[in-house]
Design a protein around this motif. Structure first.
Motif, short mmCIF file in Angstrom:
data_model
loop_
_atom_site.label_atom_id
_atom_site.label_comp_id
_atom_site.label_asym_id
_atom_site.label_seq_id
_atom_site.Cartn_x
_atom_site.Cartn_y
_atom_site.Cartn_z
N UNK A 646 0.81 -1.21 0.00
CA UNK A 646 0.00 0.00 0.00
C UNK A 646 0.84 1.26 0.00
N UNK A 647 1.93 1.26 0.80
CA UNK A 647 2.82 2.42 0.82
C UNK A 647 3.52 2.61 -0.53
N UNK A 648 3.95 1.51 -1.15
CA UNK A 648 4.61 1.61 -2.46
C UNK A 648 3.64 2.14 -3.50
N UNK A 649 2.38 1.69 -3.44
CA UNK A 649 1.38 2.20 -4.38
C UNK A 649 1.12 3.68 -4.16
N UNK A 650 1.08 4.11 -2.93
CA UNK A 650 0.86 5.53 -2.64
C UNK A 650 2.01 6.38 -3.16
N UNK A 656 3.30 9.91 -10.07
CA UNK A 656 2.52 10.14 -11.29
C UNK A 656 1.83 11.50 -11.24
N UNK A 657 1.26 11.84 -10.08
CA UNK A 657 0.57 13.13 -9.93
C UNK A 657 1.53 14.30 -10.13
N UNK A 658 2.72 14.21 -9.56
CA UNK A 658 3.68 15.29 -9.71
C UNK A 658 4.16 15.43 -11.15
N UNK A 659 4.32 14.31 -11.85
CA UNK A 659 4.71 14.38 -13.26
C UNK A 659 3.61 15.03 -14.09
N UNK A 660 2.36 14.74 -13.76
CA UNK A 660 1.25 15.38 -14.48
C UNK A 660 1.23 16.88 -14.23
#
Length: 668
Positions: A646-650, A656-660
């Motif tokens: 779960x931590x790795x997924x977060x 991904x959000x920061x790259x967007x």
């Protein structure tokens, strides 16, 4: 050197209080040292108020690595040093005797000198970093004294609300200073004064400054902490928080809006003026319905902050419209009211502390008859109550009269918002003044007049010498500041001139001792002449009675209000006195409801009468906000129980959000 020595002595006094905290004499010595330091700082502020072209500066190798600590005392900070340290000196002298009655004084005394140090450092700060650090230090020191008696649940609640609101204020001021510093990161006030903020930047700085400083000052609806924290703190601390710390908040608002920002339009003044009017009316409506004496005084502080903000808003509006002389008049009136409030509100809180130490009670319901048993306290409290009710010739009347004189010139501005808004705010101010008089007639009459309503009130005795004289000196100042207003306004003009470009003399038309701010033919007032005329009439009356009246001694029973029997229950209570106002305003504003339960015939159970009221701002704004924050906290709390996957997924989703975000910014 005098100011530096006084400031350095305060942390040493705090350390001394920690080391000798178990001894009674240690607390007395600490407060006596705070008194001496406050007098030294008061003298230092008086030295630098007016007539100095070059303000003293000091740069120390402290703070952030690329930013040194900058300190400066100009006319504005020197004026507020007088307000702060006058109240601090009185509270320190009062605390020498009052601290003996505190159950947890070891948790109060060490933080008292640190609180004084932080407030003075806020006034002397000449860069954003030192300002914010001192601001937070001021909040933290006062919070520790609010929760000193943490065994009481209401004190813990007051401390939590105060800490949250203090953090909110700082989080508003932090981006405001960041916007004024700009990308270059120059946090000195000199660099901020020449910074072009632009339209959006100027809007955000003004909004954040009003919210940040307004929350500390107690502007509605950001006042929620004030009626909780001030009664929870010991009375000498409440006197500083209400009479002094709120002025530090207003200093921050003036420093940012009129000095560092400097380019506000009249719209901001109109909005601030309206907020001040609403704050004044709401504060006094809250106050007039309270039974707890310290809560009543705390809500009264909200009202007086609103009155001062009306004058400040008028000054911004006039300055934005190019009418600098009227801006100077309004700012002088606002600063005058701040100075007056620091005197009479400190006096009233110290008077409440004297009542609590003598009776052990804060509720008006169980007081009464204290004037005969505590004549010094009762007389000083009466002067403070008359001053805060704006009765001439005391100081509260002069400042409110000057604000009204400024309001009368508002409709002349070529803006329909001001033409319609100023009369509304004027009505708010008049209503607040009338309700304030009602509030303090009720408070003084129930607490000090009539018969004692409890055994503790009947057995009350006068407080110690130091406690008495700290109140007497403040009461005398209430008279002096009202009798010689021209001298005060001339001193205030030194602080106003750098902010407005005009050194406005409100006695220019008629000269001393007349105040003639607008015109000698349309509005003039002299407290000096009024007092002289009143004393002459008093002397004539005394002479006439003694010369023409009978010399025989006549004795008669005093007026017994129709109840010759000595039964305290036959007197008005605080609730019955306020019942007409509660029925007029409470049903709509506070949702007041009265419930009467009458037992059946033959039932020996007593009848009951219960009144319930709800704070519309608390129930409509803060309670739902608290539930939302609690819901978010409960869900965010689950993050600490995630698995490794779960931590790795977060972490992956965050990347991904920061790259967007970067991609969208490049497209723009």
């Amino acid at each position: 050197m005098l100011i530096a020595g006084a400031l350095l002595s305060l942390p040493l006094l705090a350390l001394f209080a920690v080391l000798v905290g178990r001894r009674d004499v240690g607390h007395s010595i600490t407060y006596a040292g705070c008194f001496v330091a406050s007098i030294a700082l008061l003298a230092g502020g008086l030295t630098y108020l007016g007539g100095h072209d070059a303000s003293p500066r000091l740069v120390l190798p402290l703070g952030l690595p690329w930013l040194k600590a900058h300190f400066r005392i100009d006319n504005l900070s020197a004026l507020f040093m007088l307000m702060i340290n006058l109240g601090a000196a009185a509270a320190s002298a009062f605390a020498v005797g009052y601290s003996q009655h505190l159950p947890q004084r070891r948790r109060v005394t060490p933080f008292f000198p640190l609180f004084l140090l932080a407030m003075n450092l806020v006034l002397m700060a000449d860069d954003a970093f030192i300002f914010l650090v001192s601001w937070e230090f001021m909040s933290l020191a006062s919070w520790l004294m609010v929760v000193s008696d943490h065994t009481e649940e209401e004190n813990r609640k007051a401390g939590n609300v105060y800490l949250i609101m203090a953090a909110f204020g700082t989080f508003c001021l932090l981006p405001a200073f960041g916007l004024m510093a700009g990308p270059g990161g120059d946090f000195t006030f000199d660099a901020m004064r020449i910074k072009d903020l632009g339209l959006m930047g100027g809007f955000l700085v003004a909004l954040l400054a009003i919210m940040g400083a307004g929350s500390k000052a107690g502007l509605v609806p950001l006042h929620a902490w004030l009626p909780l924290a001030h009664p929870a703190a010991p009375s000498h601390v409440s006197a500083l928080m209400s009479g002094v710390m709120t002025k530090v908040a207003l200093y921050g608002m003036i420093r940012i809006l009129l000095d560092l920002h400097g380019t506000l339009s009249w719209h901001w003044g109109a909005g601030l003026m309206l907020v001040g009017g609403i704050t004044a009316v709401m504060g006094v409506l809250y106050a007039v319905l309270q039974d707890d004496l310290k809560t009543l005084l705390a809500y009264s502080t909200v009202e007086n902050i609103g009155v001062a903000v009306i004058g400040l808003g008028l000054a911004i509006a006039f300055k934005g419209d190019g009418q600098t002389e009227l801006a100077a008049l309004a700012l002088v009136a606002s600063l005058y009211h701040m100075a007056n409030h620091s005197v009479f509100k400190t006096l009233l809180f110290l008077g409440a502390g004297a009542v609590i130490s003598a009776t052990g009670h804060r509720s008006l319901t169980v007081l009464g008859g204290l004037l005969k048993r505590m004549p010094w306290t009762g007389t000083a409290f009466l002067v403070g109550a008359a001053a805060i009710s704006a009765l001439p010739p005391l100081n509260g009347f002069v400042s409110e009269w000057l604000i009204l004189q400024s309001l009368f010139k508002g409709p002349a501005m070529p803006h329909w918002a001001m033409k319609f808004g100023v009369p509304v705010v004027g009505a708010f101010l008049a209503l607040a003044a009338a309700l304030a008089a009602t509030c303090f007639v009720r408070a003084y009459g129930i607490a000090f007049l009539g018969r004692p309503r409890s055994t503790d009130a009947a057995q009350a005795t006068e407080v110690s010498f130091g406690m008495r004289w700290s109140m007497v000196v403040l009461a005398v100042l209430c008279v002096v500041l009202g009798v010689i207003p021209v001298t005060v306004t001339d001193a205030l003009s030194h602080a106003v001139q750098p902010l407005t470009g005009v050194q406005f003399a409100v006695s220019a038309d008629l000269g001393w001792p007349w105040l003639s701010p607008v015109s000698a033919t349309r509005g003039a007032y002299s407290g000096t002449i009024l007092v002289m005329f009143g004393l002459a009439l008093f002397a004539i009356a005394i002479f006439t009675v003694h010369r023409l009246g009978t010399q025989a001694i006549r004795r008669a029973d005093p007026w017994d209000c129709g109840h010759p029997e000595d039964i305290p229950q036959t007197q008005y209570t605080s609730q019955s006195f306020a019942q007409p106002l509660r029925r007029a305003f409470g049903h709509t504003i506070f949702q007041a409801r009265e419930t009467v339960v009458m037992p059946e015939p033959g039932d020996d159970a007593p009848a009951t009468h219960k009144v319930t009221m709800f704070d519309p701002i608390w129930s409509g704004l803060y309670a739902p906000l608290g539930r939302v924050i609690g819901w978010i906290a409960d869900h965010v709390n689950r993050l600490q129980y995630l698995t490794v996957r779960g931590y790795l997924l977060m972490m992956f989703l965050t990347l991904v959000f920061m790259l967007l975000v970067v991609a969208v910014r490049q497209q723009l």
